[in-house]
Design a protein around this motif. Structure first.
Motif, PDB file in Angstrom:
ATOM      1  N   MET A  23       0.830  -1.206   0.000  1.00  0.00           N
ATOM      2  CA  MET A  23       0.000   0.000   0.000  1.00  0.00           C
ATOM      3  C   MET A  23       0.867   1.258   0.000  1.00  0.00           C
ATOM      4  SD  MET A  23      -2.835  -1.348   2.754  1.00  0.00           S
ATOM      5  CE  MET A  23      -3.595   0.213   3.086  1.00  0.00           C
ATOM      6  N   ALA A  24       1.949   1.235   0.765  1.00  0.00           N
ATOM      7  CA  ALA A  24       2.822   2.411   0.852  1.00  0.00           C
ATOM      8  C   ALA A  24       3.628   2.604  -0.428  1.00  0.00           C
ATOM      9  CB  ALA A  24       3.758   2.267   2.056  1.00  0.00           C
ATOM     10  N   LEU A  25       4.068   1.507  -1.041  1.00  0.00           N
ATOM     11  CA  LEU A  25       4.869   1.604  -2.267  1.00  0.00           C
ATOM     12  C   LEU A  25       4.039   1.960  -3.489  1.00  0.00           C
ATOM     13  CD1 LEU A  25       7.260  -1.426  -1.726  1.00  0.00           C
ATOM     14  CD2 LEU A  25       7.825   1.016  -1.568  1.00  0.00           C
ATOM     15  N   GLU A  26       2.802   1.533  -3.509  1.00  0.00           N
ATOM     16  CA  GLU A  26       1.895   1.844  -4.616  1.00  0.00           C
ATOM     17  C   GLU A  26       0.618   2.437  -4.012  1.00  0.00           C
ATOM     18  OE1 GLU A  26       0.431   2.897  -7.755  1.00  0.00           O
ATOM     19  OE2 GLU A  26       2.352   1.896  -7.998  1.00  0.00           O
ATOM     20  N   PRO A  27       0.646   3.750  -3.707  1.00  0.00           N
ATOM     21  CA  PRO A  27      -0.457   4.394  -2.982  1.00  0.00           C
ATOM     22  C   PRO A  27      -1.819   4.321  -3.668  1.00  0.00           C
ATOM     23  CG  PRO A  27       1.475   5.805  -3.007  1.00  0.00           C
ATOM     24  CD  PRO A  27       1.751   4.665  -3.946  1.00  0.00           C
ATOM     25  N   THR A  28      -1.844   3.983  -4.950  1.00  0.00           N
ATOM     26  CA  THR A  28      -3.146   3.852  -5.611  1.00  0.00           C
ATOM     27  C   THR A  28      -3.854   2.574  -5.190  1.00  0.00           C
ATOM     28  OG1 THR A  28      -2.248   2.680  -7.529  1.00  0.00           O
ATOM     29  CG2 THR A  28      -2.327   5.109  -7.643  1.00  0.00           C
ATOM     30  N   GLY A  29      -3.120   1.652  -4.572  1.00  0.00           N
ATOM     31  CA  GLY A  29      -3.703   0.390  -4.132  1.00  0.00           C
ATOM     32  C   GLY A  29      -3.783  -0.669  -5.203  1.00  0.00           C
ATOM     33  N   SER A  30      -3.237  -0.390  -6.367  1.00  0.00           N
ATOM     34  CA  SER A  30      -3.379  -1.315  -7.498  1.00  0.00           C
ATOM     35  C   SER A  30      -2.701  -2.665  -7.261  1.00  0.00           C
ATOM     36  CB  SER A  30      -2.850  -0.679  -8.781  1.00  0.00           C
ATOM     37  OG  SER A  30      -1.473  -0.390  -8.656  1.00  0.00           O
ATOM     38  N   LEU A  31      -1.634  -2.693  -6.456  1.00  0.00           N
ATOM     39  CA  LEU A  31      -0.962  -3.966  -6.187  1.00  0.00           C
ATOM     40  C   LEU A  31      -1.863  -4.943  -5.430  1.00  0.00           C
ATOM     41  CD1 LEU A  31       2.632  -2.813  -5.154  1.00  0.00           C
ATOM     42  CD2 LEU A  31       1.925  -3.883  -7.304  1.00  0.00           C
ATOM     43  N   LEU A  32      -2.779  -4.396  -4.637  1.00  0.00           N
ATOM     44  CA  LEU A  32      -3.705  -5.232  -3.859  1.00  0.00           C
ATOM     45  C   LEU A  32      -5.126  -5.187  -4.410  1.00  0.00           C
ATOM     46  CD1 LEU A  32      -2.432  -4.289  -0.286  1.00  0.00           C
ATOM     47  CD2 LEU A  32      -2.105  -6.453  -1.479  1.00  0.00           C
ATOM     48  N   LEU A  33      -5.273  -4.617  -5.587  1.00  0.00           N
ATOM     49  CA  LEU A  33      -6.582  -4.459  -6.233  1.00  0.00           C
ATOM     50  C   LEU A  33      -7.539  -3.631  -5.383  1.00  0.00           C
ATOM     51  CD1 LEU A  33      -6.996  -8.095  -7.635  1.00  0.00           C
ATOM     52  CD2 LEU A  33      -6.035  -6.101  -8.792  1.00  0.00           C
ATOM     53  N   LEU A  34      -6.992  -2.598  -4.737  1.00  0.00           N
ATOM     54  CA  LEU A  34      -7.805  -1.685  -3.947  1.00  0.00           C
ATOM     55  C   LEU A  34      -8.272  -0.541  -4.844  1.00  0.00           C
ATOM     56  CD1 LEU A  34      -5.519  -1.448  -0.785  1.00  0.00           C
ATOM     57  CD2 LEU A  34      -7.462  -2.976  -1.157  1.00  0.00           C
ATOM     58  N   ASP A  35      -9.390   0.049  -4.506  1.00  0.00           N
ATOM     59  CA  ASP A  35      -9.970   1.128  -5.302  1.00  0.00           C
ATOM     60  C   ASP A  35      -9.874   2.438  -4.513  1.00  0.00           C
ATOM     61  OD1 ASP A  35     -11.474   2.792  -6.901  1.00  0.00           O
ATOM     62  OD2 ASP A  35     -13.214   1.469  -6.990  1.00  0.00           O
ATOM     63  N   LEU A  36      -9.262   3.448  -5.099  1.00  0.00           N
ATOM     64  CA  LEU A  36      -9.150   4.753  -4.433  1.00  0.00           C
ATOM     65  C   LEU A  36     -10.515   5.327  -4.076  1.00  0.00           C
ATOM     66  CD1 LEU A  36      -6.243   6.582  -6.303  1.00  0.00           C
ATOM     67  CD2 LEU A  36      -6.325   5.903  -3.901  1.00  0.00           C
ATOM     68  N   HIS A  37     -11.540   4.923  -4.789  1.00  0.00           N
ATOM     69  CA  HIS A  37     -12.901   5.381  -4.521  1.00  0.00           C
ATOM     70  C   HIS A  37     -13.345   5.009  -3.103  1.00  0.00           C
ATOM     71  CE1 HIS A  37     -17.356   5.298  -4.839  1.00  0.00           C
ATOM     72  NE2 HIS A  37     -17.117   6.419  -5.513  1.00  0.00           N
ATOM     73  N   TRP A  38     -12.771   3.944  -2.556  1.00  0.00           N
ATOM     74  CA  TRP A  38     -13.126   3.510  -1.196  1.00  0.00           C
ATOM     75  C   TRP A  38     -12.762   4.560  -0.149  1.00  0.00           C
ATOM     76  CZ3 TRP A  38     -10.689  -2.044  -1.470  1.00  0.00           C
ATOM     77  CH2 TRP A  38     -11.431  -2.827  -2.372  1.00  0.00           C
ATOM     78  N   LEU A  39     -11.810   5.434  -0.472  1.00  0.00           N
ATOM     79  CA  LEU A  39     -11.340   6.442   0.482  1.00  0.00           C
ATOM     80  C   LEU A  39     -12.159   7.724   0.453  1.00  0.00           C
ATOM     81  CD1 LEU A  39      -7.479   6.057  -0.038  1.00  0.00           C
ATOM     82  CD2 LEU A  39      -8.895   5.044   1.758  1.00  0.00           C
ATOM     83  N   GLN A  40     -13.249   7.748  -0.280  1.00  0.00           N
ATOM     84  CA  GLN A  40     -14.016   8.974  -0.461  1.00  0.00           C
ATOM     85  C   GLN A  40     -14.566   9.544   0.845  1.00  0.00           C
ATOM     86  OE1 GLN A  40     -17.330   8.224  -3.033  1.00  0.00           O
ATOM     87  NE2 GLN A  40     -18.248   6.700  -1.686  1.00  0.00           N
ATOM     88  N   HIS A  41     -14.850   8.715   1.847  1.00  0.00           N
ATOM     89  CA  HIS A  41     -15.401   9.186   3.117  1.00  0.00           C
ATOM     90  C   HIS A  41     -14.315   9.449   4.156  1.00  0.00           C
ATOM     91  CE1 HIS A  41     -19.392   8.312   1.655  1.00  0.00           C
ATOM     92  NE2 HIS A  41     -19.026   7.073   1.367  1.00  0.00           N
ATOM     93  N   THR A  42     -13.065   9.379   3.744  1.00  0.00           N
ATOM     94  CA  THR A  42     -11.952   9.562   4.678  1.00  0.00           C
ATOM     95  C   THR A  42     -11.178  10.828   4.314  1.00  0.00           C
ATOM     96  OG1 THR A  42     -10.242   8.400   3.395  1.00  0.00           O
ATOM     97  CG2 THR A  42     -11.725   7.040   4.724  1.00  0.00           C
TER      98      THR A  42
END
Length: 127
Positions: A23-42
């Motif tokens: 997560m720290a090395l690839e802040p977009t979350g793409s390495l873990l298939l995370l979606d930046l949209h999830w952070l919209q409420h944070t």
């Protein structure tokens, strides 16, 4: 029971440090298939800070593993703290993201088992 505790501490420590690093090395979350949209409420713009926090949580688990493995005086208390940290991390994550996944509940259960096993071993140590 000590072996089970060591396995859970190692598992949680290694997975937390490795996922936090991704997560720290690839802040977009793409390495873990995370979606930046999830952070919209944070207040987070990307996954770098949550990743660094997760690395710290995992490091406490690995520190506790070492303490329990080598029978250090406070090793079991570090394990209790590690269990509390992963439960807290997952609870805050669920509150901030306003969404839940089965993996969050799984890590919370592992954290609870870590706490219970460490306290049980600590109780035996005191008798």
């Amino acid at each position: 029971m000590k072996l089970a505790l060591l396995i859970l501490l190692a598992f949680t420590g290694v997975t937390s440090v490795s996922c936090g690093a991704m997560m720290a090395l690839e802040p977009t979350g793409s390495l873990l298939l995370l979606d930046l949209h999830w952070l919209q409420h944070t207040s987070f713009e990307n996954f770098s800070l949550p990743g660094l926090i997760l690395i710290a949580v995992g490091a406490v688990h690995l520190f506790a593993w070492y303490g329990v493995r080598t029978n250090r005086k406070n090793g079991l208390w570090w394990a209790v703290a590690a269990g509390m940290l992963i439960i807290g991390y997952e609870a805050v994550q669920m509150l901030l993201l306003q969404m839940t996944y089965w993996l969050q509940y799984s890590y919370m259960a592992v954290g609870l088992f870590i706490i219970l096993m460490a306290l049980q071993l600590k109780h035996k140590e005191l008798i």
